[in-house]
Design a protein around this motif. Structure first.
Motif, PDB file in Angstrom:
ATOM      1  N   GLY A   8       0.779  -1.228   0.000  1.00  0.00           N
ATOM      2  CA  GLY A   8       0.000   0.000   0.000  1.00  0.00           C
ATOM      3  C   GLY A   8       0.811   1.279   0.000  1.00  0.00           C
ATOM      4  O   GLY A   8       0.253   2.358   0.199  1.00  0.00           O
ATOM      5  N   LEU A   9       2.118   1.197  -0.236  1.00  0.00           N
ATOM      6  CA  LEU A   9       2.969   2.389  -0.254  1.00  0.00           C
ATOM      7  C   LEU A   9       3.032   2.966  -1.664  1.00  0.00           C
ATOM      8  O   LEU A   9       3.380   2.268  -2.619  1.00  0.00           O
ATOM      9  N   HIS A  10       2.699   4.235  -1.778  1.00  0.00           N
ATOM     10  CA  HIS A  10       2.708   4.925  -3.071  1.00  0.00           C
ATOM     11  C   HIS A  10       4.028   5.658  -3.280  1.00  0.00           C
ATOM     12  O   HIS A  10       4.685   6.076  -2.323  1.00  0.00           O
ATOM     13  N   ASP A  11       4.363   5.847  -4.538  1.00  0.00           N
ATOM     14  CA  ASP A  11       5.490   6.699  -4.943  1.00  0.00           C
ATOM     15  C   ASP A  11       6.813   6.314  -4.277  1.00  0.00           C
ATOM     16  O   ASP A  11       7.627   7.179  -3.953  1.00  0.00           O
ATOM     17  N   MET A  12       7.043   5.036  -4.088  1.00  0.00           N
ATOM     18  CA  MET A  12       8.346   4.602  -3.573  1.00  0.00           C
ATOM     19  C   MET A  12       9.426   4.795  -4.636  1.00  0.00           C
ATOM     20  O   MET A  12      10.588   4.936  -4.306  1.00  0.00           O
ATOM     21  N   LEU A  13       9.032   4.778  -5.876  1.00  0.00           N
ATOM     22  CA  LEU A  13       9.957   5.013  -6.978  1.00  0.00           C
ATOM     23  C   LEU A  13       9.475   6.219  -7.769  1.00  0.00           C
ATOM     24  O   LEU A  13       8.284   6.409  -7.986  1.00  0.00           O
ATOM     25  N   GLY A  14      10.424   7.026  -8.217  1.00  0.00           N
ATOM     26  CA  GLY A  14      10.094   8.181  -9.042  1.00  0.00           C
ATOM     27  C   GLY A  14       9.508   9.335  -8.244  1.00  0.00           C
ATOM     28  O   GLY A  14       9.478   9.335  -7.021  1.00  0.00           O
ATOM     29  N   ASN A  15       9.086  10.341  -8.954  1.00  0.00           N
ATOM     30  CA  ASN A  15       8.539  11.591  -8.424  1.00  0.00           C
ATOM     31  C   ASN A  15       9.625  12.395  -7.715  1.00  0.00           C
ATOM     32  O   ASN A  15      10.121  13.349  -8.271  1.00  0.00           O
ATOM     33  N   VAL A  16      10.005  12.021  -6.496  1.00  0.00           N
ATOM     34  CA  VAL A  16      11.134  12.687  -5.833  1.00  0.00           C
ATOM     35  C   VAL A  16      12.042  11.643  -5.189  1.00  0.00           C
ATOM     36  O   VAL A  16      11.579  10.610  -4.704  1.00  0.00           O
ATOM     37  N   TRP A  17      13.343  11.905  -5.211  1.00  0.00           N
ATOM     38  CA  TRP A  17      14.310  11.094  -4.482  1.00  0.00           C
ATOM     39  C   TRP A  17      13.997  11.212  -3.001  1.00  0.00           C
ATOM     40  O   TRP A  17      13.527  12.252  -2.554  1.00  0.00           O
ATOM     41  N   GLU A  18      14.305  10.171  -2.238  1.00  0.00           N
ATOM     42  CA  GLU A  18      14.053  10.199  -0.801  1.00  0.00           C
ATOM     43  C   GLU A  18      15.362  10.073  -0.028  1.00  0.00           C
ATOM     44  O   GLU A  18      16.159   9.169  -0.274  1.00  0.00           O
ATOM     45  N   TRP A  19      15.569  11.016   0.914  1.00  0.00           N
ATOM     46  CA  TRP A  19      16.719  10.959   1.794  1.00  0.00           C
ATOM     47  C   TRP A  19      16.601   9.745   2.699  1.00  0.00           C
ATOM     48  O   TRP A  19      15.536   9.439   3.206  1.00  0.00           O
ATOM     49  N   CYS A  20      17.718   9.098   2.948  1.00  0.00           N
ATOM     50  CA  CYS A  20      17.804   8.059   3.971  1.00  0.00           C
ATOM     51  C   CYS A  20      18.742   8.576   5.059  1.00  0.00           C
ATOM     52  O   CYS A  20      19.579   9.432   4.801  1.00  0.00           O
ATOM     53  N   MET A  21      18.611   8.064   6.244  1.00  0.00           N
ATOM     54  CA  MET A  21      19.410   8.532   7.356  1.00  0.00           C
ATOM     55  C   MET A  21      20.886   8.137   7.228  1.00  0.00           C
ATOM     56  O   MET A  21      21.758   8.797   7.764  1.00  0.00           O
ATOM     57  N   ASP A  22      21.176   7.070   6.514  1.00  0.00           N
ATOM     58  CA  ASP A  22      22.528   6.529   6.459  1.00  0.00           C
ATOM     59  C   ASP A  22      23.510   7.398   5.690  1.00  0.00           C
ATOM     60  O   ASP A  22      23.172   7.992   4.666  1.00  0.00           O
ATOM     61  N   ALA A  23      24.745   7.396   6.186  1.00  0.00           N
ATOM     62  CA  ALA A  23      25.849   7.993   5.445  1.00  0.00           C
ATOM     63  C   ALA A  23      26.191   7.065   4.287  1.00  0.00           C
ATOM     64  O   ALA A  23      25.915   5.867   4.334  1.00  0.00           O
ATOM     65  N   TRP A  24      26.782   7.618   3.234  1.00  0.00           N
ATOM     66  CA  TRP A  24      27.136   6.820   2.064  1.00  0.00           C
ATOM     67  C   TRP A  24      28.238   5.822   2.415  1.00  0.00           C
ATOM     68  O   TRP A  24      29.206   6.155   3.092  1.00  0.00           O
ATOM     69  N   GLY A  25      28.092   4.602   1.958  1.00  0.00           N
ATOM     70  CA  GLY A  25      29.111   3.567   2.102  1.00  0.00           C
ATOM     71  C   GLY A  25      28.823   2.490   1.084  1.00  0.00           C
ATOM     72  O   GLY A  25      27.669   2.257   0.719  1.00  0.00           O
ATOM     73  N   LYS A  26      29.859   1.852   0.609  1.00  0.00           N
ATOM     74  CA  LYS A  26      29.681   0.782  -0.373  1.00  0.00           C
ATOM     75  C   LYS A  26      29.182  -0.478   0.320  1.00  0.00           C
ATOM     76  O   LYS A  26      29.572  -0.775   1.445  1.00  0.00           O
TER      77      LYS A  26
END
Length: 141
Positions: free
Chosen positions: A50-68
């Motif tokens: 039931g989650l809408h717009d998980m892809l596209g429209n706007v990018w979503e920030w995540c709390m995590d710092a970037w790491g490979k």
């Protein structure tokens, strides 16, 4: 970050929760089909949870710092690094002006937290103790 991907996939393993390919993506996301603008949420099909717009429209920030991600199976899969020092944070999901190849569950990108973009936002999430009111559809209002 790993929680975002888990919520986006909703139990699927394809590039998008609607399957692979641009035709599947068109039913669930605003990307190259957006007329170069953001759109109100819930105009495209939600995922199985039931989650809408998980892809596209706007990018979503995540709390995590970037790491490979590690390819070593002895390393935990979740690279949560909220306390790690670093100037870049993860964003997921793709935006309205991106190509289909970038609007998929596994695609990730890093950006400094001071940046402001026309296609960057965040999603508010409810805690585990939340009880949906009687009659409220899955995914909220």
């Amino acid at each position: 970050e790993v929680e975002w991907e888990y919520a986006c996939r909703a139990g699927t393993i394809a590039a998008t929760y609607a399957g692979d390919g641009e035709a599947a993506l068109d039913a669930i996301a605003w990307f190259g089909n957006s007329q170069n603008r953001t759109h109100p949420v819930r105009q495209k099909r939600p995922n199985a949870w039931g989650l809408h717009d998980m892809l596209g429209n706007v990018w979503e920030w995540c709390m995590d710092a970037w790491g490979k991600y590690s390819t070593d199976s002895s390393v935990p899969v979740d690279p949560r690094m909220a306390g790690r020092q670093g100037d870049r944070r993860v964003r997921r999901g793709g935006g309205w002006h991106d190509h289909a190849r970038d609007v998929r569950a596994a695609y990730r990108y890093a950006l400094g937290p001071v940046h402001r973009l026309y296609d960057l936002g965040f999603r508010l999430a409810r805690g585990q103790g939340y009880q949906r009111p009687e009659g409220e559809p899955p995914g909220g209002r």
